[in-house]
Design an enzyme around this catalytic site. Structure first.
Site, PDB file in Angstrom:
ATOM      1  N   THR A  41      39.984  37.252  39.280  1.00 47.46           N
ATOM      2  CA  THR A  41      38.761  37.445  38.481  1.00 47.46           C
ATOM      3  C   THR A  41      38.854  38.816  37.826  1.00 47.46           C
ATOM      4  O   THR A  41      39.405  39.746  38.405  1.00 47.46           O
ATOM      5  CB  THR A  41      37.533  37.390  39.426  1.00 47.46           C
ATOM      6  OG1 THR A  41      37.412  36.072  39.935  1.00 47.46           O
ATOM      7  CG2 THR A  41      36.249  37.797  38.728  1.00 47.46           C
ATOM      8  N   GLY A  61      33.840  33.727  46.072  1.00 52.23           N
ATOM      9  CA  GLY A  61      32.493  33.740  45.522  1.00 52.23           C
ATOM     10  C   GLY A  61      31.415  33.291  46.478  1.00 52.23           C
ATOM     11  O   GLY A  61      30.275  33.782  46.417  1.00 52.23           O
ATOM     12  N   ARG A  67      32.251  23.156  40.832  1.00 53.24           N
ATOM     13  CA  ARG A  67      32.016  24.292  41.736  1.00 53.24           C
ATOM     14  C   ARG A  67      31.868  25.585  40.913  1.00 53.24           C
ATOM     15  O   ARG A  67      32.654  25.864  40.021  1.00 53.24           O
ATOM     16  CB  ARG A  67      33.177  24.421  42.715  1.00 53.24           C
ATOM     17  CG  ARG A  67      33.099  25.633  43.663  1.00 53.24           C
ATOM     18  CD  ARG A  67      33.810  26.847  43.110  1.00 53.24           C
ATOM     19  NE  ARG A  67      33.823  27.965  44.049  1.00 53.24           N
ATOM     20  CZ  ARG A  67      34.163  29.196  43.708  1.00 53.24           C
ATOM     21  NH1 ARG A  67      34.516  29.489  42.485  1.00 53.24           N
ATOM     22  NH2 ARG A  67      34.150  30.167  44.604  1.00 53.24           N
ATOM     23  N   VAL A  68      30.866  26.369  41.233  1.00 58.87           N
ATOM     24  CA  VAL A  68      30.660  27.653  40.575  1.00 58.87           C
ATOM     25  C   VAL A  68      30.617  28.725  41.654  1.00 58.87           C
ATOM     26  O   VAL A  68      29.964  28.536  42.695  1.00 58.87           O
ATOM     27  CB  VAL A  68      29.339  27.664  39.770  1.00 58.87           C
ATOM     28  CG1 VAL A  68      29.091  29.035  39.154  1.00 58.87           C
ATOM     29  CG2 VAL A  68      29.381  26.597  38.674  1.00 58.87           C
ATOM     30  N   GLY A  69      31.306  29.827  41.404  1.00 53.59           N
ATOM     31  CA  GLY A  69      31.328  30.929  42.367  1.00 53.59           C
ATOM     32  C   GLY A  69      30.303  31.989  42.034  1.00 53.59           C
ATOM     33  O   GLY A  69      29.290  31.738  41.361  1.00 53.59           O
ATOM     34  N   THR A 107      34.500  40.763  42.903  1.00 53.94           N
ATOM     35  CA  THR A 107      35.630  39.834  42.839  1.00 53.94           C
ATOM     36  C   THR A 107      35.975  39.382  44.251  1.00 53.94           C
ATOM     37  O   THR A 107      35.707  40.099  45.214  1.00 53.94           O
ATOM     38  CB  THR A 107      36.850  40.483  42.167  1.00 53.94           C
ATOM     39  OG1 THR A 107      37.971  39.623  42.322  1.00 53.94           O
ATOM     40  CG2 THR A 107      37.184  41.838  42.772  1.00 53.94           C
ATOM     41  N   GLY A 108      36.560  38.198  44.351  1.00 59.00           N
ATOM     42  CA  GLY A 108      36.928  37.677  45.667  1.00 59.00           C
ATOM     43  C   GLY A 108      36.354  36.283  45.870  1.00 59.00           C
ATOM     44  O   GLY A 108      36.091  35.570  44.899  1.00 59.00           O
TER      45      GLY A 108
HETATM   46  N1  GLY Z   1      34.955  35.308  42.512  1.00 61.61           N
HETATM   47  C1  GLY Z   1      35.286  34.211  41.734  1.00 61.61           C
HETATM   48  C2  GLY Z   1      34.906  32.902  42.315  1.00 61.61           C
HETATM   49  O1  GLY Z   1      34.772  32.792  43.532  1.00 61.61           O
HETATM   50  O2  GLY Z   1      34.770  31.962  41.576  1.00 61.61           O
END
Ligand code: GLY
Length: 292
Positions: free
Chosen positions: A159, A213, A187-189, A210-211
């Site tokens: 990310t 989500g 799927r959304v983070g 970042t990481g």
């Molecule tokens: N941090 C990005 C995600 O998990 O989609």
């Protein structure tokens, strides 16, 4: 007129050391691009958007070109931009055809009365704004196609994000991602979630996370980091505090965060083995490193 500042990231996680040098070059280019805008009196919003556009085009990051494929072999991208001066934000999720999701997120913020668009509605909004409509495969690098075909896993990393303070005291945050590899469609983070993937508020700070989500959004990591500044913590202390907070709840939180405060001090922290960072010092010199 205050001192401008910018720091960018290209994900937190683990990756081959061979990638460090090319990632460093891209991070420095992105940070310098934003820095030049800030030095010329431009806005923090312009700086974080243009810096993020460079990272979205760089194939070793999981955003724009280079995004991870989902489990059915498609790219779905998410982005969030935050204007700390209002506050206001624009976000998109699950877009499949927009080369610069962060720029579409900015259009959502500035050109619509809404904050968040998803899926085909977001892609068609991009067309209305004149964005080129790219085929989904445009975003798939040969390396990512090979990974997908061979059913290899990958570190959930890459990310991208940027946070900046401009000469006028305005703070902004930008975050863009292709999400996690082999994710389920839809799927959304954390990245497009206001307060989770990014946050900014003038007078306080701007952050981009970042990481993994799911962990980050459960603790609204970016808001937590900026709020930590209000408790007398410095920028480096606030991001450390935010990572300690997420670590309380998850054994392996796999998170990273960058932050700039209202005085232009920067900080970064991570619970992963690496975080890809780029920034510019007060002499205009760009730097990059892979751990804090
Ligand atoms: N941090 C990005 C995600 O998990 O989609």
């Amino acid at each position: 007129m205050g001192k401008p500042a910018i720091i960018v990231h290209g994900g937190a996680g683990d990756w081959s050391d061979d990638e460090d040098a090319p990632k460093s070059e891209s991070l420095k280019e992105a940070a310098l691009t934003g820095w030049r805008i800030l030095q010329a009196g431009g806005s923090a919003l312009d700086a974080v958007e243009k810096a993020t556009n460079i990272l979205e085009d760089f194939p070793l990051f999981d955003a724009g070109i280079g995004s991870f494929l989902n489990e059915v072999g498609e790219i779905e991208m998410d982005a969030l931009i935050v204007d700390g001066s209002k506050p206001d934000f624009g976000a998109v999720a699950g877009v499949k055809h927009v080369q610069y999701p962060i720029s579409l997120a900015r259009k959502v913020m500035t050109e619509t009365p809404h904050c968040f668009f998803v899926g085909s509605g977001a892609d068609s909004l991009a067309q209305q704004f004149g964005f080129p409509f790219q085929p989904n495969m445009f975003f798939v690098t040969p390396a990512e196609w090979a990974r997908f075909q061979q059913k290899q896993t990958a570190s959930p990393t890459g990310t991208v994000g940027a946070v900046a303070l401009d000469m006028h005291g305005n703070l902004a945050s930008a975050t863009s991602t292709g999400g996690t590899h082999d994710k389920k469609p839809g799927r959304v983070g954390d990245s497009p979630i206001f307060g989770a993937g990014g946050y900014a508020l003038n007078g306080f700070g701007a952050a981009s996370a970042t990481g993994v989500g799911e962990n980050i959004m459960r603790v609204l990591l970016s808001k937590y980091a900026v709020d930590s500044l209000t408790h007398g913590k410095t920028a480096p202390e606030s991001v450390q505090h935010a990572i300690a907070h997420i670590n309380q709840f998850f054994d392996d939180s796999q998170a990273g965060i960058i932050l700039v405060d209202a005085q232009g001090n920067i900080g970064a922290a991570h619970s992963t083995s690496k975080i890809a960072l780029g920034w510019v010092d007060e002499h205009g010199q760009a730097h990059a490193k892979m751990t804090v």
